[in-house]
Scaffold this active site. Sequence first.
Site: not given
Ligand SMILES: *Cc1c(COP(=O)(O)O)cnc(C)c1O
Length: 473
Positions: A88, A140-141, A231, A274, A398, A465
């Site tokens: 844990y 970004f969304t 980011d 990613k 997009r 979306f």
């Molecule tokens: C995917 C993404 C996020 C969010 O991350 P999640 O792992 O999907 O929660 C944030 N910023 C960018 C540029 C992304 O492509």
Amino acid sequence: MPQDRPTSLHTMGQQYGRRSWAEPWKIKMVEPLKTTTREQREAAATEAGYNTFLLRSADVYIDLLTDSGTSAMSDRQWAGMMLGDEAYAGSVNFYHLESAVQRFYGYKHIVPTHQGRGAEHLISQVMIEPGDHIPGNMYFTTTREHQEMAGGKFHDVIIDEAHDPQSLHPFKGNIDLAKLRALIDEVGADKIPYVSLAGTVNMAGGQPVSMANVKAIRALCEPLGIKVMLDATRMVENALFIQEREDGYADRSIAEILLEFCSYTDGAWMSAKKDNLVNIGGWLAVNDWDTFEELRNLVVVFEGLHTYGGMAGRDMEALAIGIEEAVKDEHVRSRVGQVRYLGELLTEWGVPIVQPIGGHAVFLDAKRFYPHLAQDLFPAQTLAAELYLDSGIRSMERGIVSAGRDPKTGDHKRPKLELTRLTIPRRVYTQAHMDVVAESVKACFDARESARGLRMVYEPKYLRFFQARFEPI
Ligand SMILES: *Cc1c(COP(=O)(O)O)cnc(C)c1O
């Protein structure tokens, strides 16, 4: 900065003294693909409300919905999965992760999270006060959603070229310093906790930020007490573009470029799904101890203890190994090279795409693909549906659907870019798959005049979306 330095596959091969490009791995395990008939696909599309997010993956042939969590892990990562220390608190795997982030990204303090948006949530809650303003390079969304939920107002200060899908600017992810300065003058530096800088910029087509730009942002913000938060989701891809396009970086490794770039920022959040080559995971990192203290405190409320943050020990181990593999030059060149291969094929065939070709995806320019469809008929959503119907290939909208509504007026936000994204998972598909994709896009392009558009029949309140439903007109 040269605007027109060629970056084709051909010159890339020559640059590295090789005749041709190939994946730096071989395949050890395979997963059969399923093919469907047009009739089956029509039924599946109807059931999914013409939204590719609502399709079942069992009905999909080549899945280019996203590069998020869709990477193939290496044999080393799978071996790491067997070394999970599922304690844990204080798992060995957490310390591996922590030192991988420190070593390759250079930040001091690390907080693991279940994925990127978990990190965005924490950082937004800790750094943003209601009434604050957050400038960023496009948006970004999920990032913007968390900034707005924390009471901030997001401002897009990206250079104008980013909104022009035909501009060949080599760093279309750059922040426009004049726009940033104007916002600081308007609202005051004390109302801007940080600049939200993403490399590469997903919504602009996977476009990079230059080293010169991050340095200039740093120089402007530091004396005013404004932090620069990164980011870092696709920063290794960004580093490749710096290596290829920015003077003075041709002989520097991806790892060196990444470390230098991060050194001009105060912290980062990461969707490890990613660049970092895992199927689930995320982290955030800061240099400032006080901010870290608050983050470490908040993570236990929303994600889990600060030494696992919603991840299993084995997941943290695979992530630590993934970070090390992700910064290898050969890997990044092959990853971006495959995207470029698809983009160059489509360009050759006259299909309108966002130029220059980005790092993780080829973005079809739906406005030029379907010039007869008004934006309110959802051209990019229509194109994603047509592509699925043609071949079972899954892509993503997009454009106006992703942009959502203006919280004040309630009207659609109408982004300049109306794109359909073909996102390439890392280490999953071959060049032959890219050929098949290009052929299907071309078939839709040849039939473009018969497209009629869609009508939205269900609209969720947040991030519409993902779950919106449509009917053909
Ligand atoms: C995917 C993404 C996020 C969010 O991350 P999640 O792992 O999907 O929660 C944030 N910023 C960018 C540029 C992304 O492509």
